[in-house]
Design a protein around this motif. Structure first.
Motif, PDB file in Angstrom:
ATOM      1  N   VAL A  11       7.510   5.571 -11.505  1.00 34.20           N
ATOM      2  CA  VAL A  11       6.564   5.627 -10.396  1.00 34.20           C
ATOM      3  C   VAL A  11       5.474   4.593 -10.643  1.00 34.20           C
ATOM      4  CG1 VAL A  11       5.157   7.438 -11.484  1.00 34.20           C
ATOM      5  CG2 VAL A  11       5.122   7.170  -8.986  1.00 34.20           C
ATOM      6  N   ALA A  12       4.944   4.020  -9.574  1.00 32.99           N
ATOM      7  CA  ALA A  12       3.886   3.023  -9.718  1.00 32.99           C
ATOM      8  C   ALA A  12       2.946   3.090  -8.521  1.00 32.99           C
ATOM      9  CB  ALA A  12       4.475   1.619  -9.836  1.00 32.99           C
ATOM     10  N   ALA A  13       1.711   2.697  -8.755  1.00 32.19           N
ATOM     11  CA  ALA A  13       0.709   2.667  -7.689  1.00 32.19           C
ATOM     12  C   ALA A  13      -0.044   1.350  -7.732  1.00 32.19           C
ATOM     13  CB  ALA A  13      -0.267   3.829  -7.839  1.00 32.19           C
ATOM     14  N   HIS A  14      -0.422   0.873  -6.574  1.00 31.14           N
ATOM     15  CA  HIS A  14      -1.260  -0.320  -6.463  1.00 31.14           C
ATOM     16  C   HIS A  14      -2.527   0.064  -5.722  1.00 31.14           C
ATOM     17  CE1 HIS A  14      -2.770  -4.308  -5.671  1.00 31.14           C
ATOM     18  NE2 HIS A  14      -2.751  -4.050  -4.367  1.00 31.14           N
ATOM     19  N   LEU A  15      -3.659   0.038  -6.430  1.00 29.42           N
ATOM     20  CA  LEU A  15      -4.956   0.352  -5.847  1.00 29.42           C
ATOM     21  C   LEU A  15      -5.759  -0.945  -5.754  1.00 29.42           C
ATOM     22  CD1 LEU A  15      -5.608   3.565  -7.937  1.00 29.42           C
ATOM     23  CD2 LEU A  15      -5.277   3.507  -5.462  1.00 29.42           C
ATOM     24  N   PRO A  16      -6.070  -1.428  -4.550  1.00 25.76           N
ATOM     25  CA  PRO A  16      -6.821  -2.677  -4.410  1.00 25.76           C
ATOM     26  C   PRO A  16      -8.110  -2.678  -5.235  1.00 25.76           C
ATOM     27  CG  PRO A  16      -6.011  -1.953  -2.282  1.00 25.76           C
ATOM     28  CD  PRO A  16      -5.710  -0.840  -3.251  1.00 25.76           C
ATOM     29  N   GLU A  17      -8.428  -3.847  -5.804  1.00 21.65           N
ATOM     30  CA  GLU A  17      -9.591  -3.940  -6.687  1.00 21.65           C
ATOM     31  C   GLU A  17     -10.901  -3.761  -5.936  1.00 21.65           C
ATOM     32  OE1 GLU A  17      -9.537  -7.492  -8.962  1.00 21.65           O
ATOM     33  OE2 GLU A  17      -7.620  -7.059  -9.942  1.00 21.65           O
ATOM     34  N   THR A  18     -10.958  -4.222  -4.696  1.00 18.31           N
ATOM     35  CA  THR A  18     -12.188  -4.086  -3.919  1.00 18.31           C
ATOM     36  C   THR A  18     -12.402  -2.621  -3.544  1.00 18.31           C
ATOM     37  OG1 THR A  18     -11.932  -6.295  -2.983  1.00 18.31           O
ATOM     38  CG2 THR A  18     -13.410  -4.788  -1.822  1.00 18.31           C
ATOM     39  N   THR A  19     -13.596  -2.126  -3.804  1.00 16.11           N
ATOM     40  CA  THR A  19     -13.908  -0.743  -3.466  1.00 16.11           C
ATOM     41  C   THR A  19     -15.187  -0.681  -2.630  1.00 16.11           C
ATOM     42  OG1 THR A  19     -15.182  -0.395  -5.500  1.00 16.11           O
ATOM     43  CG2 THR A  19     -12.811   0.146  -5.560  1.00 16.11           C
ATOM     44  N   LEU A  20     -15.343   0.412  -1.941  1.00 25.03           N
ATOM     45  CA  LEU A  20     -16.538   0.663  -1.136  1.00 25.03           C
ATOM     46  C   LEU A  20     -17.001   2.075  -1.460  1.00 25.03           C
ATOM     47  CD1 LEU A  20     -18.336  -0.475   1.246  1.00 25.03           C
ATOM     48  CD2 LEU A  20     -16.855   0.859   2.767  1.00 25.03           C
ATOM     49  N   THR A  21     -18.185   2.202  -2.026  1.00 20.89           N
ATOM     50  CA  THR A  21     -18.697   3.529  -2.340  1.00 20.89           C
ATOM     51  C   THR A  21     -19.131   4.227  -1.061  1.00 20.89           C
ATOM     52  OG1 THR A  21     -21.011   2.856  -2.634  1.00 20.89           O
ATOM     53  CG2 THR A  21     -19.535   2.662  -4.560  1.00 20.89           C
ATOM     54  N   THR A  22     -19.260   5.521  -1.139  1.00 18.59           N
ATOM     55  CA  THR A  22     -19.697   6.273   0.040  1.00 18.59           C
ATOM     56  C   THR A  22     -21.127   5.898   0.404  1.00 18.59           C
ATOM     57  OG1 THR A  22     -18.179   8.088  -0.420  1.00 18.59           O
ATOM     58  CG2 THR A  22     -20.089   8.600   0.947  1.00 18.59           C
ATOM     59  N   ALA A  23     -21.966   5.633  -0.589  1.00 16.27           N
ATOM     60  CA  ALA A  23     -23.340   5.203  -0.304  1.00 16.27           C
ATOM     61  C   ALA A  23     -23.333   3.871   0.440  1.00 16.27           C
ATOM     62  CB  ALA A  23     -24.130   5.084  -1.600  1.00 16.27           C
ATOM     63  N   ALA A  68       3.323  -2.461  -5.253  1.00 20.22           N
ATOM     64  CA  ALA A  68       3.677  -1.292  -6.063  1.00 20.22           C
ATOM     65  C   ALA A  68       5.154  -1.338  -6.447  1.00 20.22           C
ATOM     66  CB  ALA A  68       3.361  -0.012  -5.299  1.00 20.22           C
ATOM     67  N   ALA A  69       6.012  -1.735  -5.509  1.00 18.16           N
ATOM     68  CA  ALA A  69       7.454  -1.785  -5.767  1.00 18.16           C
ATOM     69  C   ALA A  69       7.779  -2.807  -6.849  1.00 18.16           C
ATOM     70  CB  ALA A  69       8.205  -2.111  -4.479  1.00 18.16           C
ATOM     71  N   ARG A  70       7.167  -3.992  -6.784  1.00 10.11           N
ATOM     72  CA  ARG A  70       7.414  -5.015  -7.815  1.00 10.11           C
ATOM     73  C   ARG A  70       7.019  -4.508  -9.192  1.00 10.11           C
ATOM     74  NH1 ARG A  70       4.514  -8.363  -4.134  1.00 10.11           N
ATOM     75  NH2 ARG A  70       5.924  -9.458  -2.700  1.00 10.11           N
ATOM     76  N   ARG A  71       5.869  -3.865  -9.279  1.00 10.46           N
ATOM     77  CA  ARG A  71       5.414  -3.329 -10.570  1.00 10.46           C
ATOM     78  C   ARG A  71       6.382  -2.274 -11.090  1.00 10.46           C
ATOM     79  NH1 ARG A  71      -0.500  -1.244 -10.285  1.00 10.46           N
ATOM     80  NH2 ARG A  71      -0.750  -3.492  -9.920  1.00 10.46           N
ATOM     81  N   LEU A  72       6.836  -1.417 -10.199  1.00 12.56           N
ATOM     82  CA  LEU A  72       7.772  -0.360 -10.578  1.00 12.56           C
ATOM     83  C   LEU A  72       9.084  -0.941 -11.105  1.00 12.56           C
ATOM     84  CD1 LEU A  72       8.724   2.610 -10.603  1.00 12.56           C
ATOM     85  CD2 LEU A  72       9.323   2.335  -8.194  1.00 12.56           C
ATOM     86  N   LEU A  73       9.639  -1.907 -10.395  1.00 14.86           N
ATOM     87  CA  LEU A  73      10.908  -2.508 -10.808  1.00 14.86           C
ATOM     88  C   LEU A  73      10.756  -3.241 -12.139  1.00 14.86           C
ATOM     89  CD1 LEU A  73      12.198  -3.893  -7.379  1.00 14.86           C
ATOM     90  CD2 LEU A  73      12.854  -1.773  -8.531  1.00 14.86           C
ATOM     91  N   GLU A  74       9.653  -3.963 -12.295  1.00 12.79           N
ATOM     92  CA  GLU A  74       9.422  -4.689 -13.550  1.00 12.79           C
ATOM     93  C   GLU A  74       9.267  -3.725 -14.721  1.00 12.79           C
ATOM     94  OE1 GLU A  74       6.205  -7.854 -15.502  1.00 12.79           O
ATOM     95  OE2 GLU A  74       6.146  -7.405 -13.351  1.00 12.79           O
ATOM     96  N   ASP A  75       8.504  -2.668 -14.516  1.00 13.03           N
ATOM     97  CA  ASP A  75       8.263  -1.697 -15.595  1.00 13.03           C
ATOM     98  C   ASP A  75       9.558  -1.025 -16.049  1.00 13.03           C
ATOM     99  OD1 ASP A  75       5.595  -2.283 -15.496  1.00 13.03           O
ATOM    100  OD2 ASP A  75       4.998  -0.461 -14.434  1.00 13.03           O
TER     101      ASP A  75
END
Length: 339
Positions: A11-23, A68-75
């Motif tokens: 299993v793999a996940a891709h979480l974008p680096e840019t984030t936005l806080t609730t504040a 996410a799919a590329r990371r999963l296949l590579e791993d």
């Protein structure tokens, strides 16, 4: 050749680096709506969300799923050419036609059959059910389930007033994400059980409608509207589902919630998560909590939680995991797996 079992390869996940806080989100809302008396901290207090991930402006749902799919296949040392089915299971999609699965397949270099499955936040869970049936029936040997969610693209930055803010408030908790799961035929069981239920009379509790979809002439073209949620009605809809949908598979397998290394539960808000766990008897200490730091990850939620539990060592090979789905519609389901 007919095979008897499905195992989870990775299993793999891709979480974008840019984030936005609730504040930061509340600051932006205040700037766009100077007359809206928005109390700072209100969104966090009601949802538990502290931040969410934001995809790059040029990225589409297929891009997030493909990463996410590329990371999963590579791993897992698997080539895209080794796949014989791709199921795309996101609420977000690149287009109405073709299936977004085709776009993901082209981006990762796969040449197998594809199709999309869509059932709100239970899309991935239903895809897992379908993949298991196809593998155990001997139709496919290696199946990739992938999901790309881009819900922040529909964030309503201007609202007419308090009433509209309450109606669209769920849109301020969502997050962009990609996730992927690889399944294959095996001699030993990995997918142990799955069961689903629905209370479709409650479908109007949470709706992202296609506006202006009509044969009448209108100057405006159809467009996707914001997610409109009646939280009270949605909770009542989920509450109307027979909770035996969660308990019977465990009883059939001779298991209790305490037997699981981790329990992944869909999370729209932190308060409703703990309310639901109390209703169903899920021990809070078993739950993989993602809503606070990652927001509502829509249909990718359970895969992100599974990836986090595996990556942290909470779940090891041979451990039991419960994937518990809740979605607008209303629908609910559970898939029991041995990792």
């Amino acid at each position: 050749m007919t095979v008897s079992h499905t195992r989870l390869v990775g299993v793999a996940a891709h979480l974008p680096e840019t984030t936005l806080t609730t504040a930061e989100l509340e600051d932006r809302l205040a700037a766009h709506n100077p007359d809206l008396p928005l109390r700072r901290g209100l969104i966090h207090d009601h949802s538990g969300v502290r931040r969410r991930h934001i995809a790059l402006p040029h990225e589409k749902p297929s891009d997030l799923a493909a990463q996410a799919a590329r990371r999963l296949l590579e791993d897992n040392d698997v080539q895209a050419a080794d796949l014989d089915l791709i199921i795309y299971a996101g609420v977000s999609s690149d287009a109405v036609e073709p299936a977004t699965g085709h776009i993901v397949a082209a981006k990762i270099g796969a040449c197998c059959p594809v199709f999309d499955i869509r059932n709100a936040c239970n899309s991935v869970l239903n895809a897992l059910q379908v993949a298991d049936v196809l593998i155990t029936g001997g139709h496919h040997r290696r199946v990739l389930i992938c999901c790309g969610e881009l819900p922040t693209a529909g964030t309503p930055w201007t609202v007419a007033g308090d009433e509209e803010f309450v109606r669209v408030a769920a849109s301020y908790t969502v997050s962009d994400v990609g996730a992927a799961l690889l399944l294959e035929a095996a001699d030993e069981p990995g997918v142990l059980a799955h069961r689903f239920a629905a209370y479709s009379a409650g479908w109007q509790a949470a709706v992202a409608a296609v506006d202006n979809l009509t044969t009448d002439f209108l100057p405006d073209r159809p467009s996707l509207g914001p997610l409109i949620v009646d939280s009270g009605e949605l909770v009542r809809g989920i509450g109307s589902i027979d909770y035996g949908v969660f308990h019977k598979p465990l009883a059939d397998l001779g298991l209790t919630w305490d037997d699981f290394a981790a329990i992944c539960v869909h999370q729209a808000t932190l308060p409703t998560l703990w309310w639901f766990c109390d209703q169903v008897g899920i021990p809070p200490g078993k739950v993989v909590v993602t809503i606070v730091q990652h927001g509502n990850l829509v249909a990718a939620t359970l895969l992100v939680q599974l990836a986090r539990a595996v990556g942290s060592g909470q779940v090891k090979r041979g451990d039991l995991v419960a994937l518990v789905g809740l979605a607008s519609g209303a629908s609910a389901g559970i898939v029991v797996v041995r990792w």
